[in-house]
Design an enzyme around this catalytic site. Structure first.
Site, PDB file in Angstrom:
ATOM      1  N   LYS A  67       0.850  -1.208   0.000  1.00 49.90           N
ATOM      2  CA  LYS A  67       0.000   0.000   0.000  1.00 49.90           C
ATOM      3  C   LYS A  67       0.884   1.258   0.000  1.00 49.90           C
ATOM      4  O   LYS A  67       0.661   2.176  -0.777  1.00 49.90           O
ATOM      5  CB  LYS A  67      -0.878   0.010   1.238  1.00 49.90           C
ATOM      6  CG  LYS A  67      -1.546   1.352   1.527  1.00 49.90           C
ATOM      7  CD  LYS A  67      -2.425   1.334   2.752  1.00 49.90           C
ATOM      8  CE  LYS A  67      -1.677   1.602   4.028  1.00 49.90           C
ATOM      9  NZ  LYS A  67      -1.418   3.024   4.326  1.00 49.90           N
ATOM     10  N   ASN A  68       1.911   1.266   0.853  1.00 45.37           N
ATOM     11  CA  ASN A  68       2.701   2.488   1.026  1.00 45.37           C
ATOM     12  C   ASN A  68       3.717   2.725  -0.079  1.00 45.37           C
ATOM     13  O   ASN A  68       4.372   3.756  -0.097  1.00 45.37           O
ATOM     14  CB  ASN A  68       3.362   2.494   2.411  1.00 45.37           C
ATOM     15  CG  ASN A  68       2.324   2.671   3.501  1.00 45.37           C
ATOM     16  OD1 ASN A  68       1.155   2.967   3.223  1.00 45.37           O
ATOM     17  ND2 ASN A  68       2.717   2.462   4.740  1.00 45.37           N
TER      18      ASN A  68
ATOM     19  N   CYS B 160      -5.113  12.622  12.060  1.00 45.81           N
ATOM     20  CA  CYS B 160      -5.836  11.352  11.982  1.00 45.81           C
ATOM     21  C   CYS B 160      -5.727  10.722  13.376  1.00 45.81           C
ATOM     22  O   CYS B 160      -5.178  11.322  14.297  1.00 45.81           O
ATOM     23  CB  CYS B 160      -5.246  10.456  10.911  1.00 45.81           C
ATOM     24  SG  CYS B 160      -3.684   9.746  11.395  1.00 45.81           S
TER      25      CYS B 160
ATOM     26  N   ARG C  87       0.010  14.870  12.615  1.00 42.20           N
ATOM     27  CA  ARG C  87       0.541  14.599  11.270  1.00 42.20           C
ATOM     28  C   ARG C  87       0.601  15.856  10.393  1.00 42.20           C
ATOM     29  O   ARG C  87      -0.055  15.980   9.373  1.00 42.20           O
ATOM     30  CB  ARG C  87      -0.257  13.483  10.617  1.00 42.20           C
ATOM     31  CG  ARG C  87      -0.216  12.259  11.519  1.00 42.20           C
ATOM     32  CD  ARG C  87      -0.628  10.994  10.947  1.00 42.20           C
ATOM     33  NE  ARG C  87       0.196  10.519   9.854  1.00 42.20           N
ATOM     34  CZ  ARG C  87      -0.168   9.450   9.150  1.00 42.20           C
ATOM     35  NH1 ARG C  87      -1.297   8.856   9.416  1.00 42.20           N
ATOM     36  NH2 ARG C  87       0.586   9.020   8.167  1.00 42.20           N
TER      37      ARG C  87
ATOM     38  N   ASP D 274       4.892   1.017  11.856  1.00 48.58           N
ATOM     39  CA  ASP D 274       3.693   0.348  11.324  1.00 48.58           C
ATOM     40  C   ASP D 274       3.571  -1.094  11.774  1.00 48.58           C
ATOM     41  O   ASP D 274       2.570  -1.743  11.480  1.00 48.58           O
ATOM     42  CB  ASP D 274       3.700   0.398   9.796  1.00 48.58           C
ATOM     43  CG  ASP D 274       3.433   1.797   9.289  1.00 48.58           C
ATOM     44  OD1 ASP D 274       3.563   2.032   8.080  1.00 48.58           O
ATOM     45  OD2 ASP D 274       3.122   2.668  10.124  1.00 48.58           O
TER      46      ASP D 274
ATOM     47  N   ARG E 207      -8.458  -0.686   4.753  1.00 47.26           N
ATOM     48  CA  ARG E 207      -7.591   0.310   4.100  1.00 47.26           C
ATOM     49  C   ARG E 207      -6.238  -0.292   3.752  1.00 47.26           C
ATOM     50  O   ARG E 207      -5.573   0.166   2.835  1.00 47.26           O
ATOM     51  CB  ARG E 207      -7.372   1.512   5.033  1.00 47.26           C
ATOM     52  CG  ARG E 207      -8.622   2.305   5.307  1.00 47.26           C
ATOM     53  CD  ARG E 207      -8.270   3.579   6.034  1.00 47.26           C
ATOM     54  NE  ARG E 207      -7.227   4.303   5.318  1.00 47.26           N
ATOM     55  CZ  ARG E 207      -6.649   5.394   5.814  1.00 47.26           C
ATOM     56  NH1 ARG E 207      -6.990   5.843   6.994  1.00 47.26           N
ATOM     57  NH2 ARG E 207      -5.722   6.022   5.131  1.00 47.26           N
TER      58      ARG E 207
END
Ligand code: EPZ
Length: 426
Positions: A22-23, A124, A129, A313, A405
């Site tokens: 994803k990243n 978030c 952030r 993460d 997500r």
């Protein structure tokens, strides 16, 4: 609203196919903004964030065409992006607020179109952030930055010019914005204290395939020789190292044996070192990384830091492991200011965790007990699912949109290796 119902106690054994990252996919999907030629990304994961960014690109005038699978052992999806006609340079609040990574359109958009107006992403769940480093980087490359009505406007009507971007501390997204902007800037740019995450090298390799002149990606200093234009290419997204690490934890927690297909050991060395300390036997095989248990589960200590150190993460997932390990573990979250929201939910399952400032002390318990729990953010939701795999009875994880997500086909991948798990509508 959907939820996961997990009945704990099964040992996981078999092969998990690791999806595209994803990243890496999110910044790679912004690269097409830099060229008027169509380009294709393969091995894209089927995730909500990818859809959200596609919607944003569509809004900007990029034609996004979805093809089928890749074949060739990769499970991802191919998408072709055609940004020959940028119809709009505004990334609106209602899209950006859903996914703050939308801010990575800022650099490529101002580099290609001379202007970008992007809604401030807002914070978030895991923290405020800010995007100050993104803005300073673009200013160093000659952009004018204005903030008004909750939007940031970057403009460079005569194009960007090469410069030195010095980051006071590591920022993955700001490095990606600077890298893409510098690719089309006039002259040479240097990014100092650049992020070294593998996703940076993945983005640089794609840009180089498009004709960019980049050296040093993956190290703390990146040098970019700007070019007048970039051309299209076809590029495969790297495997998701965070997904791989999450399933590695599942293998050890259930005292199982999993082959993480397509995982690359170099991307996950630091977390795998901790996992070995905790009781895993880890080996590289030709098509992935194998993780099995040595029969024990031992506590460990972690401090999250930028790559190549232990990734933030994976913090929540390793905390789930610590809840059932022998002895105490101390986990310090040094990147984000509020990334312990999985703690009260893990405690509902019977975990013994005390938080003092940025550190959590986890005392292993003989077993967890299934309960209703609430996902609060992407990686926290995976932490709860992992705990459910070993808890006695049923664990129900609510608010699955967080999980969707970042984890493709989670229940299918876990069921394929022996977990008792199903997705139900609440
Ligand atoms: C990327 O976010 C990842 N997201 C995050 O993954 C990951 O946790 C993070 O990097 C750190 O590795 C994507 O790649 C889409 P940062 P990013 O800029 O780029 C502060 C997940 O779970 N900061 O490296 O936003 C920031 O607040 C997500 O997949 C500033 O102060 O992270 C944080 O404390 C979550 N000013 C620290 O730096 C800025 O301008 C690192 O953030 C930018 C960042």
């Amino acid at each position: 609203m959907e939820k996961l119902v997990i009945t704990g106690g099964n040992r996981l054994e078999g092969t998990v196919d690791i999806s595209g990252a994803k990243n890496a996919a999110l910044p790679l999907m912004c690269a097409p903004l830099l060229t008027d030629e169509p380009m294709t990304l393969t091995n894209l994961p089927r995730l909500a964030d990818i859809t959200t960014l596609s919607d944003l690109l569509n809004h900007l005038g990029v034609t996004v065409t979805i093809a089928g699978g890749n074949g060739g052992g990769l499970t991802g999806r191919s998408m072709t992006f055609d940004a020959s006609n940028i119809a709009d340079t505004v990334a609106p609040y209602d899209i950006v607020r859903k996914m703050r990574a939308s801010i990575i359109v800022l650099g490529p958009l101002v580099a290609r179109a001379g202007e970008a107006i992007v809604s401030l992403p807002g914070g978030c769940a895991i923290g405020n952030r800010p995007i100050d480093l993104h803005l300073k980087a673009l200013e160093a490359l000659g952009a004018d930055i204005d903030l008004e009505d909750g939007y940031v406007r970057a403009s460079a009507p005569k194009g960007l010019s090469g410069g030195t971007v010095r980051f006071p501390f590591v920022s993955v997204g700001a490095t990606e914005n600077a890298l893409m902007a510098a690719a089309l800037a006039k002259g040479t740019s240097v990014i100092e204290n650049a992020a070294r995450e593998p996703e940076i090298a993945d983005l640089a390799n794609c840009l180089i395939a498009m004709g960019a002149k980049i050296e040093g990606a993956g190290t703390e200093t990146i040098t970019i020789e700007g070019v007048d234009r970039l051309h299209g290419t076809t590029y495969a997204v790297m495997p998701d190292r965070i997904e791989a690490g999450s399933y590695a934890v599942a293998a050890l927690m259930t005292r199982g044996n999993l082959l993480l297909q397509n995982a690359r050991m170099a991307d996950i060395q630091a977390p795998m070192d901790v996992l070995s300390e905790a009781g895993a036997i880890i080996s590289e095989e030709k098509d992935g990384v194998r993780v099995k248990s040595n029969g024990h589960l031992q506590g460990f200590n972690i401090v999250t830091q930028p790559f190549p150190a232990f990734p933030t993460d994976m913090q929540a997932q390793f905390m789930a492991l610590a809840t059932v390990a022998d002895g105490a573990s101390v986990i310090t979250e040094a990147i984000f200011e509020n990334r312990f929201m999985h703690v009260p939910e893990l405690c509902r399952l019977g975990a013994d965790i005390t938080v003092t400032g940025a550190s959590a002390t986890i005392r292993g318990v003989p077993s967890l007990r299934g309960a209703q729990v609430m996902a609060t953010d992407l990686r926290a939701s995976m932490s709860l699912a992992l705990a459910g795999l070993v808890a006695d009875g049923d664990t129900v994880v609510n608010r699955l949109y967080h999980l969707d997500r970042g984890y493709e086909r989670l229940e299918e991948k876990l069921r394929n290796v022996g977990a008792q798990i199903e997705r139900v509508s609440a």
